[in-house]
Write a protein that holds these residues in place. Structure first.
Motif, PDB file in Angstrom:
ATOM      1  N   LYS A 130       1.349  -3.470  -4.299  1.00 49.57           N
ATOM      2  CA  LYS A 130       0.524  -3.662  -3.096  1.00 49.57           C
ATOM      3  C   LYS A 130      -0.957  -3.438  -3.383  1.00 49.57           C
ATOM      4  N   LEU A 131      -1.279  -2.318  -4.018  1.00 46.93           N
ATOM      5  CA  LEU A 131      -2.687  -2.008  -4.290  1.00 46.93           C
ATOM      6  C   LEU A 131      -3.280  -2.943  -5.340  1.00 46.93           C
ATOM      7  N   LEU A 136      -7.479  -3.319  -6.102  1.00 45.89           N
ATOM      8  CA  LEU A 136      -7.950  -1.954  -6.309  1.00 45.89           C
ATOM      9  C   LEU A 136      -7.868  -1.513  -7.769  1.00 45.89           C
ATOM     10  N   PHE A 137      -7.114  -2.244  -8.588  1.00 52.11           N
ATOM     11  CA  PHE A 137      -7.032  -1.914 -10.011  1.00 52.11           C
ATOM     12  C   PHE A 137      -8.021  -2.725 -10.846  1.00 52.11           C
ATOM     13  N   ASN A 231       0.778   9.890  -6.369  1.00 53.58           N
ATOM     14  CA  ASN A 231       1.246   8.523  -6.146  1.00 53.58           C
ATOM     15  C   ASN A 231       1.160   8.141  -4.669  1.00 53.58           C
ATOM     16  N   GLU A 232       0.644   9.032  -3.837  1.00 50.87           N
ATOM     17  CA  GLU A 232       0.557   8.744  -2.408  1.00 50.87           C
ATOM     18  C   GLU A 232      -0.643   7.829  -2.122  1.00 50.87           C
ATOM     19  N   GLU A 233      -0.452   6.946  -1.128  1.00 52.49           N
ATOM     20  CA  GLU A 233      -1.479   5.948  -0.816  1.00 52.49           C
ATOM     21  C   GLU A 233      -2.764   6.592  -0.321  1.00 52.49           C
ATOM     22  N   ILE A 234      -2.680   7.709   0.389  1.00 50.71           N
ATOM     23  CA  ILE A 234      -3.880   8.343   0.924  1.00 50.71           C
ATOM     24  C   ILE A 234      -4.813   8.807  -0.201  1.00 50.71           C
ATOM     25  N   THR A 257       0.256   7.676 -12.923  1.00 54.34           N
ATOM     26  CA  THR A 257       0.337   7.759 -11.468  1.00 54.34           C
ATOM     27  C   THR A 257      -0.521   6.661 -10.859  1.00 54.34           C
ATOM     28  N   ILE A 258      -0.349   6.448  -9.569  1.00 50.99           N
ATOM     29  CA  ILE A 258      -1.182   5.463  -8.872  1.00 50.99           C
ATOM     30  C   ILE A 258      -2.656   5.868  -8.952  1.00 50.99           C
TER      31      ILE A 258
END
Length: 434
Positions: A130-131, A136-137, A231-234, A257-258
């Motif tokens: 999604k990100l 965002l990457f 790894n949380e979206e926030i 990790t995200i």
């Protein structure tokens, strides 16, 4: 039969076993670079040299696995039981390769986790997709880190090994650095929100502290559950939205990790993050010394070159001045000779002589002019006596004119009954033409 002949022509090259195995290995390792696989462990063996060998199987197939000594140490669950043991179900991550000696394909394992963590992994992959789709990457979005930061912020647990490792490296490499720590929980319910708030606080300057040049988000190693808060979206969106560069230093080198994907720089470990964000003061001093020596050599060379050019210019100027002075000396000598040749006394004498000559000529000039005029008059008078009209008449010639005195030169102008006058040497008479 024709198809069979064509097939044999196309496969006429005979391969050795090694060549075929190597070709199969290249194909497998290219197509399956890294994979997640789950199954049941069997035939587990810990070799004395530290390598671990086992088979991962399900109800229909099996595959050989190897864990090299320096990759993953033997793992145990929270209850103390070995994770890798015959009959346990696990999930592994690794690369597919071929053991050429046996012609056997296998997985070189890099990550092992108990079976059942697939839910978290699926959640991880879903958020990652999604990100990534949102850009965002994208490396083009990420901010550059300052080369010489003066103030940094650290978001981590105040009691963990990560903060000690970072501070030890920073004190050694950059003792001038100002460090602001915003302590948070890095594990457990609500930790992700604390991490996000701490990042925003450090990125927003206020009356209590000046803005920082960059922020390090750090945590020591652990399982996927231990690292899950990162790894949380926030947390990911907070890292993206602040206006200060973010460095992620979460877990060990194999942990991803995200937060690592969205951060402006991912460090493999907290210690590595400290190495990456500041230059080493020793290296700086060596560079400064080297540059100082280079500048000194350059200045010396330039000074020598300038001195040489100055000497050359001084010598050129000296020769030019000598040449000019010599020219002026010769000019002065020539002027002196000229002045002596035209001295006032000499000029006065010459002009006095010239004036005396003119005075003498002026006195003699009227008499000479009168004599010359008289001589010319007498000469002209003699010519007139010989060639004048009176002399001509005395030689027997006459002069005839009309009544108005106009000379008759031709009979063509004579008319009948025309009155004429004829002059001879001793007088004149009048007559009329027929």
């Amino acid at each position: 039969m024709e198809k069979a002949a064509d097939f044999f022509q196309q496969t006429s090259k005979v391969l050795t076993v090694s060549e075929l195995t190597r070709s199969i290995r290249g194909t497998l390792e290219t197509k399956f670079r890294a994979v997640w696989v789950q199954g049941e462990v069997s035939n587990y063996k810990l070799h004395p040299n530290g390598h671990q060998y086992f088979t991962l199987k399900d109800s229909r197939a099996q595959i050989a696995c190897v864990i090299w000594r320096d990759t993953v140490a033997p793992l145990r669950s929270e209850g103390g039981r070995p994770i890798l043991a015959d009959g346990t179900r696990v999930q592994i991550f690794g690369t597919v390769s071929v053991f050429e000696m046996r012609g056997q394909y296998q997985i070189s394992v890099q990550i092992v986790q108990p079976f059942g963590r697939g839910v978290l992994q699926a959640k991880f992959e879903a958020l990652k997709r999604k990100l990534e789709a949102e850009g965002l990457f994208d490396p083009a979005r990420k901010r550059s880190l300052p080369k010489f930061p003066r103030r940094i912020g650290i978001v981590t647990s105040p009691s963990g090994a990560a903060i000690r490792d970072i501070l030890n490296v920073l004190r050694r490499r950059a003792p001038w650095l100002s460090i602001l720590i915003n302590p948070v929980r890095v594990q457990g319910t609500g930790a992700a929100q604390e991490i996000a708030v701490a990042i925003r606080e450090l990125a927003t300057s206020n009356e209590n502290f000046a803005p920082v040049d960059l922020i390090v988000v750090a945590r020591g190693g652990g399982s996927i559950e231990d690292l899950w808060e990162f790894n949380e979206e926030i947390v990911a969106r907070t890292i993206v939205n602040v206006n200060v560069p973010i460095v992620s230093a979460i877990g060990h080198e194999i942990d991803f990790t995200i937060a690592d994907f969205v951060a402006d720089l991912r460090a493999p470990t907290p210690s590595a993050a400290a190495e990456l964000i500041v230059p080493d003061i020793g290296d700086l001093r060596r560079h400064l010394d080297a540059h100082s020596r280079a500048i000194g050599r350059e200045l010396l060379n330039r000074m020598r070159d300038a001195q040489q050019r100055l000497d050359h210019a001084r010598e050129t100027l000296r020769r030019c001045l000598e040449y000019k002075i010599e020219n002026y000396r010769r000019g002065l000598a020539h002027a002196l000779v000229t002045l002596q040749a035209r001295s006032p006394a000499r000029e006065l004498m010459l002009r006095r002589n010239r004036f005396g000559d003119l005075q003498r000529r002026l006195r003699e000039s009227p008499l000479r002019i009168l004599d010359n005029a008289r001589h010319r008059f007498q000469k002209i008078e003699g010519i007139l006596r010989v060639l004048g009209p009176e002399a001509t008449l005395r030689r027997g010639y006459s002069i005839t004119t009309d009544e108005s005195g106009k000379l008759i030169r031709s009979v063509a102008v004579v008319r009948s009954k025309m009155k004429i006058k004829t002059r001879v040497s001793d007088g004149e008479f009048r007559s009329e033409t027929l």
